[in-house]
Enzyme design. Sequence first.
Site, mmCIF file in Angstrom:
data_model
loop_
_atom_site.group_PDB
_atom_site.id
_atom_site.type_symbol
_atom_site.label_atom_id
_atom_site.label_comp_id
_atom_site.label_asym_id
_atom_site.label_seq_id
_atom_site.Cartn_x
_atom_site.Cartn_y
_atom_site.Cartn_z
ATOM 1 C CG ASN A 1 18.506 17.877 -31.522
ATOM 2 O OD1 ASN A 1 17.873 17.277 -30.646
ATOM 3 N ND2 ASN A 1 19.787 17.651 -31.762
ATOM 4 N N GLY B 1 26.377 24.209 -30.612
ATOM 5 C CA GLY B 1 26.273 24.731 -29.248
ATOM 6 C C GLY B 1 27.375 25.702 -28.870
ATOM 7 C CE LYS C 1 21.645 19.642 -29.495
ATOM 8 N NZ LYS C 1 23.028 20.066 -29.549
ATOM 9 C CD GLU D 1 23.537 19.101 -36.462
ATOM 10 O OE1 GLU D 1 22.772 20.044 -36.257
ATOM 11 O OE2 GLU D 1 23.741 18.211 -35.619
ATOM 12 C CG HIS E 1 23.222 15.070 -32.904
ATOM 13 N ND1 HIS E 1 24.175 15.413 -31.981
ATOM 14 C CD2 HIS E 1 22.647 16.227 -33.305
ATOM 15 C CE1 HIS E 1 24.174 16.732 -31.833
ATOM 16 N NE2 HIS E 1 23.240 17.249 -32.619
ATOM 17 C CB SER F 1 25.881 28.202 -33.701
ATOM 18 O OG SER F 1 26.544 27.561 -32.619
ATOM 19 C CD GLU G 1 24.811 17.006 -28.716
ATOM 20 O OE1 GLU G 1 23.652 16.628 -28.454
ATOM 21 O OE2 GLU G 1 25.094 18.208 -28.949
#
Length: 246
Positions: free
Chosen positions: A9, A169, A11, A163, A91, A208, A93
């Site tokens: 991904n 991150g 991003k 996730e 996702h 991560s 985000e």
Amino acid sequence: MKKNLIAGNWKMHTTPQEARELAQKIAAGNPQNAVLCPPMTSIAAVAEITHGTAIGLGAQNCHFEAKGAFTGEVSPSMLIACGCTHVIIGHSERRTLFGETDELIAKKVWSALDAGLTPLFCVGETLSERQSESWKSVIERQLKAVFAGADPDNVGGIVIAYEPVWAIGTGLAATPEQAEEVHVFIRTCLHNLIGNPASDMLILYGGSVNEGNARTLLSQPNINGALVGGASLKAEQFLAICAAGL
Ligand code: PGA
């Protein structure tokens, strides 16, 4: 059934030129289990490299309608026309920064699947949800939104990505034991919702993942691959994660 699909991904990183170079370096390693998910504006550039290889190409989002007055949106059939095989949906985000709800995400998953894409459908709990032990009910709710009432004959093409938001991150991946526990829980929920097809569904871990922790995570029986953010932007690291999954 252990497949160890590795999706990168990217991003909101890479211009088309940077994306082409990164894809070229990854393609040079000839990974057999990789999917690259660049930003929309770099999909065409990456498609030139991945076309004719074993590497899949994914978008990071899509709309649920096929066409219409939806300024700024892109439909599943448009992604397919650009060479996409996969699309990340839901996702964290998108959920937290762009207000995507379980209902919206469910519409996107089914629309993408019906159009012929493989949805990489993301679920996962926040840190406070983990600390308050409510992660099971959160993940069950997220899964139910998509799978309640689904035709079991029609779900095989959906890939789940677990996730944990607290691991994305942060450099703080879930331990292999923590991740495996959730993956078993997800598979049990899926069994309750859709029956036998749950046994064959791929459940990826994301948060991560790097070349140091990939092998132990991917060796867990119910972890069928990884969704990789930061480490997917470095070709050597991404290829090492792909290799760890073989
Ligand atoms: P990360 O991101 O690997 O940088 O934690 C994962 C993701 O957001 O999919």
